[in-house]
Each structure stands twice: as C-alpha cells, then as structure tokens.
Design a protein around this motif. Structure first.
Motif, mmCIF file in Angstrom:
data_model
loop_
_atom_site.group_PDB
_atom_site.id
_atom_site.type_symbol
_atom_site.label_atom_id
_atom_site.label_comp_id
_atom_site.label_asym_id
_atom_site.label_seq_id
_atom_site.Cartn_x
_atom_site.Cartn_y
_atom_site.Cartn_z
ATOM 1 N N GLN A 114 0.697 -1.139 0.073
ATOM 2 C CA GLN A 114 0.114 0.066 -0.074
ATOM 3 C C GLN A 114 1.052 1.287 -0.068
ATOM 4 O O GLN A 114 0.674 2.088 -0.741
ATOM 5 C CB GLN A 114 -0.909 -0.139 1.214
ATOM 6 N N SER A 115 1.979 1.491 1.009
ATOM 7 C CA SER A 115 2.798 2.379 1.028
ATOM 8 C C SER A 115 3.575 2.781 -0.326
ATOM 9 O O SER A 115 3.679 3.778 -0.906
ATOM 10 C CB SER A 115 3.894 2.208 2.175
ATOM 11 N N ILE A 118 0.820 3.706 -3.242
ATOM 12 C CA ILE A 118 0.458 5.173 -3.024
ATOM 13 C C ILE A 118 1.559 6.353 -3.167
ATOM 14 O O ILE A 118 1.250 7.215 -3.819
ATOM 15 C CB ILE A 118 -0.193 5.453 -1.518
ATOM 16 N N THR A 119 2.845 5.725 -2.748
ATOM 17 C CA THR A 119 3.922 6.937 -2.826
ATOM 18 C C THR A 119 3.999 6.886 -4.458
ATOM 19 O O THR A 119 4.361 8.181 -4.948
ATOM 20 C CB THR A 119 5.053 6.389 -2.145
ATOM 21 N N GLY A 121 2.008 6.552 -6.517
ATOM 22 C CA GLY A 121 0.601 7.381 -7.183
ATOM 23 C C GLY A 121 0.900 9.077 -7.026
ATOM 24 O O GLY A 121 0.461 9.601 -7.911
ATOM 25 N N GLY A 129 -2.116 9.105 -6.381
ATOM 26 C CA GLY A 129 -2.073 8.671 -4.950
ATOM 27 C C GLY A 129 -2.932 9.035 -4.335
ATOM 28 O O GLY A 129 -3.357 8.177 -3.031
ATOM 29 N N LEU A 132 -5.656 6.227 -4.729
ATOM 30 C CA LEU A 132 -5.373 4.865 -4.047
ATOM 31 C C LEU A 132 -5.313 5.061 -2.480
ATOM 32 O O LEU A 132 -5.860 3.875 -1.945
ATOM 33 C CB LEU A 132 -3.828 4.476 -4.467
ATOM 34 N N THR A 133 -5.123 6.357 -2.095
ATOM 35 C CA THR A 133 -5.308 6.158 -0.425
ATOM 36 C C THR A 133 -6.652 5.928 -0.171
ATOM 37 O O THR A 133 -6.937 5.241 0.943
ATOM 38 C CB THR A 133 -4.922 7.604 -0.244
ATOM 39 N N TYR A 136 -7.831 1.890 -1.111
ATOM 40 C CA TYR A 136 -7.067 1.193 -0.241
ATOM 41 C C TYR A 136 -7.570 0.955 1.014
ATOM 42 O O TYR A 136 -7.207 0.252 1.935
ATOM 43 C CB TYR A 136 -5.761 0.836 -0.533
ATOM 44 N N ARG A 158 -10.088 -1.760 -3.562
ATOM 45 C CA ARG A 158 -10.018 -0.520 -4.630
ATOM 46 C C ARG A 158 -11.428 -0.697 -5.683
ATOM 47 O O ARG A 158 -11.848 0.260 -6.071
ATOM 48 C CB ARG A 158 -8.885 -0.597 -5.426
#
Length: 211
Positions: A114-115, A118-119, A121, A129, A132-133, A136, A158
């Motif tokens: 996830q990290s 998102i990063t 993104g 980002g 996705l934050t 997820y 998602r």
C-alpha cells in the motif's frame, strides 16, 4: 443500504453507544505496549556517532521504526475488527485488539504494498496517489475479517470503492473534520470521536461487502 455521508455517520453514532469503554481499553493497551517497546528500543539501540555516520549506521534505527510501525498497523487491524463486528451486531471485547496478530504477515505485506503504490501514485501527478489512498482504505479490514491475501485485499477494496469513491472520500473528510473539532476542547471530544471513527469504518465496510 445506500452509502451516504449522513446515513453512515448516523448509523455509526447509534452503534457507538456502549462500546466507547471497550474501544478505549483496547486502545490504551495498544499504546502502552507500543510506548514500552519504543522506550526499550530507544535505550537498547546503539547511539550513532555523527562524525562516523555511514549508511549502515542507520539500519538498526530504520529497522526498529519499521517494526514499531508494523506493530501499530497490526493493532489497528484489531481495532478496525471491533468496528466491523459491532456493526454486524456481535459482542465486542477489548481482547479483539489482538485479533490482527493472527494475520501479522498479511498485514505487514499489505502495508508495504500500500505504501509503495500510494507513494508511486503521488509521484505520478499526485491524483493517482489520492485515488489509491481512498481506494485501499478497506484492505486491512478485508484481511482481518475475510482473511484475503494482501493483493486480493487491495484490489477488492479498490474495485468496491471505485464505484463510490467520492462518497467514501467525503465520509473520510467528515471524519477527519470531526477529529479536528474534537481536539479543540483539550481533546475531550476524542472520547466519542475515536470509537465513532472505527464504527464509521465498520459501517462503510458492511455497506460495501455485506451482500
């Protein structure tokens, strides 16, 4: 039921009654354990000589930070499970704070994935980002409740949220605003808002996946 900000907050407020003490008892245990481990780790970790700093000298500290963050996310899995079971009409116990430990590996893997995603993104024009934050948000609840694999949990979350992304984002925003307001009078409002946030997550989860 339709996923609306007002409907979710109203249902969560009705169901938060009677579990505030349970949630706070579990939360107190979580923070006590994390604080003890952080304090112990701080004392045991070797101090870094500024003049002799190397990349390897940061490894113990970075690894310790990763482990404490992973521990926090595992405990959060238990807290989110409380919200899910409360909305389902089940009895909630402070012992559920340890429920996430049954899924330790999956929670750690999903947190890393996830990290990273998102990063990436945020690097790619920021909007992916943000998408996705929110998208997820239900990954860990899906693991602790349905025992999905990390990638299954991410994609299931998602895909379900994609259809109602703006509504879930609005619910998240309102919850954040409630936290801000709760902090104003010396944080007293958190007595209600912290358990409410967990139940809000449970309500969203059930409206998305209980069919």
């Amino acid at each position: 039921p339709q996923l609306t900000v007002g409907g979710v907050i109203k249902e969560a407020w009705e169901k938060v009654k009677g579990i505030k003490g349970t949630v706070w008892a579990g939360s107190a245990i979580m923070y006590l354990i994390v604080i003890v481990i952080v304090a112990g780790g701080t004392m045991l970790l070797p101090s870094t000589d500024i003049e002799a700093e190397t990349l390897t000298s940061y490894i113990p500290s970075a690894l310790f930070q990763f482990l404490t963050q992973a521990l926090y996310m595992i405990f959060m899995g238990g807290l989110l499970f409380m919200g899910i079971r409360r909305v389902a009409g089940d009895k909630v116990s402070w012992k559920m704070i340890f429920h996430g430990f049954s899924f330790t590996g999956k929670i750690i893997v999903v947190t890393i994935l996830q990290s990273i995603l998102i990063t990436l993104g945020f690097i790619l024009l920021i909007l992916p980002g943000i998408y996705l934050t929110i998208g997820y948000a239900m990954a860990i609840p899906l693991i602790v409740d349905k025992n999905l694999s990390p990638w299954q949990a991410l994609e299931t979350s998602r895909k379900a949220i994609h259809k109602v992304w703006w509504r879930v984002a609005a619910i998240g925003l309102v919850t954040c605003l409630l936290f801000i307001v709760a902090m104003i009078p010396l944080g007293i409002g958190l007595i209600w808002v912290w358990p409410l946030a967990l139940v809000v997550s449970g309500v969203v989860y059930h409206r998305l996946f209980s069919k």
